[in-house]
Design a protein around this motif. Structure first.
Motif, PDB file in Angstrom:
ATOM      1  N   GLU A 246      31.482  44.268  42.198  1.00 37.38           N
ATOM      2  CA  GLU A 246      30.878  44.594  43.495  1.00 37.38           C
ATOM      3  C   GLU A 246      31.253  43.560  44.549  1.00 37.38           C
ATOM      4  OE1 GLU A 246      29.538  47.507  44.179  1.00 37.38           O
ATOM      5  OE2 GLU A 246      30.141  47.889  42.107  1.00 37.38           O
ATOM      6  N   ALA A 247      31.345  42.277  44.144  1.00 38.68           N
ATOM      7  CA  ALA A 247      31.692  41.220  45.091  1.00 38.68           C
ATOM      8  C   ALA A 247      33.066  41.451  45.708  1.00 38.68           C
ATOM      9  CB  ALA A 247      31.635  39.865  44.399  1.00 38.68           C
ATOM     10  N   PHE A 248      34.010  41.914  44.891  1.00 36.19           N
ATOM     11  CA  PHE A 248      35.394  42.030  45.349  1.00 36.19           C
ATOM     12  C   PHE A 248      35.836  43.467  45.630  1.00 36.19           C
ATOM     13  CE2 PHE A 248      35.264  38.124  42.691  1.00 36.19           C
ATOM     14  CZ  PHE A 248      35.516  37.210  43.706  1.00 36.19           C
ATOM     15  N   ARG A 249      34.896  44.404  45.536  1.00 35.77           N
ATOM     16  CA  ARG A 249      35.245  45.825  45.668  1.00 35.77           C
ATOM     17  C   ARG A 249      35.959  46.115  46.993  1.00 35.77           C
ATOM     18  NH1 ARG A 249      34.004  50.429  43.225  1.00 35.77           N
ATOM     19  NH2 ARG A 249      32.472  49.435  41.838  1.00 35.77           N
ATOM     20  N   ASN A 250      35.491  45.526  48.072  1.00 34.60           N
ATOM     21  CA  ASN A 250      36.018  45.856  49.391  1.00 34.60           C
ATOM     22  C   ASN A 250      36.997  44.805  49.931  1.00 34.60           C
ATOM     23  OD1 ASN A 250      34.495  48.298  49.616  1.00 34.60           O
ATOM     24  ND2 ASN A 250      32.677  47.050  50.046  1.00 34.60           N
ATOM     25  N   THR A 251      37.564  44.005  49.025  1.00 37.93           N
ATOM     26  CA  THR A 251      38.586  43.027  49.429  1.00 37.93           C
ATOM     27  C   THR A 251      39.971  43.580  49.103  1.00 37.93           C
ATOM     28  OG1 THR A 251      38.742  41.873  47.297  1.00 37.93           O
ATOM     29  CG2 THR A 251      36.971  41.173  48.799  1.00 37.93           C
ATOM     30  N   ASN A 252      40.975  42.858  49.567  1.00 35.52           N
ATOM     31  CA  ASN A 252      42.352  43.225  49.184  1.00 35.52           C
ATOM     32  C   ASN A 252      42.913  42.241  48.166  1.00 35.52           C
ATOM     33  OD1 ASN A 252      42.681  40.996  50.768  1.00 35.52           O
ATOM     34  ND2 ASN A 252      44.075  41.948  52.257  1.00 35.52           N
ATOM     35  N   TYR A 253      42.003  41.493  47.500  1.00 35.12           N
ATOM     36  CA  TYR A 253      42.430  40.531  46.482  1.00 35.12           C
ATOM     37  C   TYR A 253      42.838  41.261  45.207  1.00 35.12           C
ATOM     38  CZ  TYR A 253      39.713  37.188  49.360  1.00 35.12           C
ATOM     39  OH  TYR A 253      39.211  36.433  50.381  1.00 35.12           O
ATOM     40  N   GLY A 260      36.733  39.383  27.017  1.00 37.22           N
ATOM     41  CA  GLY A 260      36.486  38.896  25.663  1.00 37.22           C
ATOM     42  C   GLY A 260      35.799  39.950  24.820  1.00 37.22           C
ATOM     43  N   LYS A 261      34.741  39.559  24.134  1.00 32.76           N
ATOM     44  CA  LYS A 261      34.027  40.486  23.255  1.00 32.76           C
ATOM     45  C   LYS A 261      32.900  41.226  23.968  1.00 32.76           C
ATOM     46  CE  LYS A 261      35.039  37.848  19.043  1.00 32.76           C
ATOM     47  NZ  LYS A 261      34.479  37.088  17.899  1.00 32.76           N
ATOM     48  N   SER A 262      32.791  41.056  25.278  1.00 30.47           N
ATOM     49  CA  SER A 262      31.736  41.729  26.034  1.00 30.47           C
ATOM     50  C   SER A 262      31.952  43.238  26.010  1.00 30.47           C
ATOM     51  CB  SER A 262      31.731  41.234  27.483  1.00 30.47           C
ATOM     52  OG  SER A 262      30.875  42.026  28.277  1.00 30.47           O
ATOM     53  N   ASP A 263      30.855  43.985  25.880  1.00 28.00           N
ATOM     54  CA  ASP A 263      30.932  45.455  25.886  1.00 28.00           C
ATOM     55  C   ASP A 263      30.446  46.017  27.225  1.00 28.00           C
ATOM     56  OD1 ASP A 263      28.282  44.792  25.648  1.00 28.00           O
ATOM     57  OD2 ASP A 263      27.888  46.018  23.869  1.00 28.00           O
ATOM     58  N   THR A 264      30.585  45.232  28.280  1.00 27.68           N
ATOM     59  CA  THR A 264      30.146  45.655  29.612  1.00 27.68           C
ATOM     60  C   THR A 264      30.847  46.952  30.018  1.00 27.68           C
ATOM     61  OG1 THR A 264      29.809  43.358  30.289  1.00 27.68           O
ATOM     62  CG2 THR A 264      30.001  44.997  32.048  1.00 27.68           C
ATOM     63  N   PRO A 265      30.085  48.000  30.389  1.00 26.54           N
ATOM     64  CA  PRO A 265      30.727  49.233  30.875  1.00 26.54           C
ATOM     65  C   PRO A 265      31.101  49.097  32.358  1.00 26.54           C
ATOM     66  CG  PRO A 265      28.337  49.510  30.803  1.00 26.54           C
ATOM     67  CD  PRO A 265      28.628  48.126  30.278  1.00 26.54           C
ATOM     68  N   PHE A 266      32.228  49.654  32.726  1.00 27.26           N
ATOM     69  CA  PHE A 266      32.674  49.617  34.125  1.00 27.26           C
ATOM     70  C   PHE A 266      32.867  51.044  34.619  1.00 27.26           C
ATOM     71  CE2 PHE A 266      34.074  45.590  32.306  1.00 27.26           C
ATOM     72  CZ  PHE A 266      33.686  44.669  33.268  1.00 27.26           C
ATOM     73  N   GLU A 267      32.438  51.302  35.851  1.00 26.46           N
ATOM     74  CA  GLU A 267      32.594  52.626  36.447  1.00 26.46           C
ATOM     75  C   GLU A 267      33.216  52.503  37.832  1.00 26.46           C
ATOM     76  OE1 GLU A 267      28.845  54.607  36.491  1.00 26.46           O
ATOM     77  OE2 GLU A 267      28.606  54.588  34.309  1.00 26.46           O
ATOM     78  N   ASN A 268      34.064  53.453  38.158  1.00 23.21           N
ATOM     79  CA  ASN A 268      34.657  53.538  39.497  1.00 23.21           C
ATOM     80  C   ASN A 268      35.343  52.234  39.920  1.00 23.21           C
ATOM     81  OD1 ASN A 268      33.564  56.197  39.800  1.00 23.21           O
ATOM     82  ND2 ASN A 268      31.580  55.270  40.356  1.00 23.21           N
ATOM     83  N   LEU A 269      36.177  51.723  39.045  1.00 21.35           N
ATOM     84  CA  LEU A 269      36.896  50.499  39.379  1.00 21.35           C
ATOM     85  C   LEU A 269      37.959  50.789  40.433  1.00 21.35           C
ATOM     86  CD1 LEU A 269      37.596  48.758  35.945  1.00 21.35           C
ATOM     87  CD2 LEU A 269      36.202  47.859  37.801  1.00 21.35           C
ATOM     88  N   PRO A 270      37.994  50.013  41.520  1.00 22.16           N
ATOM     89  CA  PRO A 270      39.092  50.167  42.476  1.00 22.16           C
ATOM     90  C   PRO A 270      40.398  49.678  41.869  1.00 22.16           C
ATOM     91  CG  PRO A 270      37.680  48.328  43.089  1.00 22.16           C
ATOM     92  CD  PRO A 270      37.014  49.001  41.934  1.00 22.16           C
ATOM     93  N   SER A 271      41.496  50.124  42.408  1.00 19.73           N
ATOM     94  CA  SER A 271      42.798  49.859  41.785  1.00 19.73           C
ATOM     95  C   SER A 271      43.184  48.384  41.796  1.00 19.73           C
ATOM     96  CB  SER A 271      43.888  50.680  42.486  1.00 19.73           C
ATOM     97  OG  SER A 271      43.955  50.328  43.866  1.00 19.73           O
ATOM     98  N   HIS A 272      42.637  47.607  42.737  1.00 18.84           N
ATOM     99  CA  HIS A 272      43.020  46.188  42.806  1.00 18.84           C
ATOM    100  C   HIS A 272      42.234  45.313  41.833  1.00 18.84           C
ATOM    101  CE1 HIS A 272      39.534  46.441  45.508  1.00 18.84           C
ATOM    102  NE2 HIS A 272      39.363  45.160  45.321  1.00 18.84           N
ATOM    103  N   ILE A 273      41.286  45.897  41.101  1.00 20.60           N
ATOM    104  CA  ILE A 273      40.509  45.165  40.082  1.00 20.60           C
ATOM    105  C   ILE A 273      40.908  45.683  38.709  1.00 20.60           C
ATOM    106  CG2 ILE A 273      38.221  44.614  39.186  1.00 20.60           C
ATOM    107  CD1 ILE A 273      37.107  44.888  41.992  1.00 20.60           C
ATOM    108  N   GLN A 274      41.466  44.808  37.902  1.00 17.44           N
ATOM    109  CA  GLN A 274      41.963  45.180  36.572  1.00 17.44           C
ATOM    110  C   GLN A 274      41.127  44.481  35.503  1.00 17.44           C
ATOM    111  OE1 GLN A 274      45.585  43.378  38.066  1.00 17.44           O
ATOM    112  NE2 GLN A 274      46.742  45.176  37.415  1.00 17.44           N
TER     113      GLN A 274
END
Length: 387
Positions: A246-253, A260-274
């Protein structure tokens, strides 16, 4: 020279030793490395003879209780005694068979130090964190209350040493085991500049700098600004990675997250966040402009080696020491509390806008690169054998 080497089952404590092990075995020395099956392949690849500790009947509780080990001396003593006794028969048999000239053990693999004491073998502490003495202990946030509590519980802890004494380990006090002094030969995998209070340590301390792997799989830089985020193998704050998204969603970074071993689910990732479970960290750091890290000693050192300023998010006391020192030297910002995701973005933008953070990281990097590395450590170990 024959060396028995002892380590705990942790990548952060094993990995820094491997280049030194390789340097020693290539010089003709024999390393007998007591560790755990998870690390067998990489230890043998370094040229050591691997000896498994997994078959012994005990569990390494300190994996899940790292903070309690740091704060509770009675619990720590129980763990030391339990582990040493579980390994006692196997380790004693191997040591008698090998007849080592030297024992090297991780600074918290206390059973190695106990073996050295028992058989009067020269001992070297392998310290993959900062070295600690009464001067640098303040970086571990040891309050007066904690110190008073430790002193109060010391008699109870010392009583628990009786089973070790019955097995021939000549220890009278828990401090004989857990504390090193200026007469203890010690290899430290950092520079004197990065080490807190380095001028208070004797010449028995050999600061060799961090062990940095070469880039194996190059990573493409797709933006003028690249942010790398990794909180190690296990993360306590389950929402942290999504806060970063969310912090970097609207940046061009370009944002690269290694979970790692985290099972954090991600939704609607913008293309610049991998997002990746694991990456070639050296490759990513080589193109990064800011590194958001849990402050593990290895990760922080790798980032600083590549002259990358850090956003510091420690999870343990040991990691807090790294955060304190890095911020003190001007190479990062300690993000002590995250109220909302914009706090992360503000910290990153502050570093990007102020060139002194990069300059400070470069100064630490220079100190790392000026260290003599594994060749100095090899000469150090060979010198102990000749004493």
């Amino acid at each position: 020279m024959k060396i028995c080497w002892f380590c705990i089952p942790a990548h952060g404590h094993t990995n820094p030793t491997l280049s030194l092990v390789k340097e020693m075995t290539e010089a003709g020395h024999e390393i007998y490395y007591f560790s755990f099956n998870e690390f067998k392949e990489k230890i043998e690849k370094a040229g050591a003879k691997f000896i498994s500790c997994d078959e012994q009947e005990f569990e390494m509780e300190d994996k899940e209780n790292a903070e309690r080990v740091a704060k509770d001396i009675v619990f720590s003593t129980q763990l030391i005694v339990k582990t040493t006794l579980a390994l006692d028969e196997m380790v004693n048999e191997k040591v008698k068979e090998i007849k080592p000239d030297l024992v090297v053990s991780d600074s918290v693999a206390f059973w190695g130090k106990l073996i050295a004491i028992k058989y009067k073998i020269p001992y070297v502490s392998s310290t993959t964190t900062f070295a600690f003495n009464k001067n640098s202990a303040s970086y571990m946030n040891q309050s007066i209350w904690n110190l008073a509590k430790m002193i109060f519980t010391m008699p109870k802890a010392n009583k628990q040493l009786k089973p070790l004494q019955a097995k021939g380990y000549p220890v009278k006090n828990i401090l004989d085991i857990i504390q090193n002094d200026n007469e203890t030969n010690t290899i430290v995998y950092t520079s004197k500049y990065y080490q807190p209070c380095s001028d208070t340590f004797s010449e028995k301390y050999c600061f060799i700098g961090p062990s940095i792997r070469p880039v194996e799989t190059p990573f493409e830089k797709t933006s003028d600004t690249t942010i790398f985020i990794s909180m190690g193998t296990v993360i306590k704050n389950k929402s942290f990675y999504n806060d970063c998204v969310e912090a970097f969603r609207n940046t061009n970074y370009q944002v690269i997250i290694s979970t790692g071993k985290s099972d954090t689910p991600f939704e609607n990732l913008p293309s610049h966040i991998q997002v990746y479970p694991f990456v070639d960290q050296m490759a990513v750091l080589s193109i990064s402009d800011v590194f958001i890290t849990h402050c593990g000693m290895n990760s922080a050192s790798e980032g600083l080696y590549f002259e990358v300023p850090l956003v510091l998010c420690p999870q343990t006391q040991e990691e807090e020491a790294v955060a304190i020192r890095t911020e003190e030297l001007g190479a990062g910002i300690w993000l002590k509390r995250i109220r909302q995701s914009k706090d992360i973005l503000e910290a990153v933008n502050k570093i990007l806008a102020d060139p002194t953070y990069k300059q400070s990281a470069s100064k630490i990097s220079k100190s790392f690169k000026e260290c003599e590395g594994v060749k100095a450590a090899k000469a150090f170990l060979e010198g102990i054998k000749k004493e």
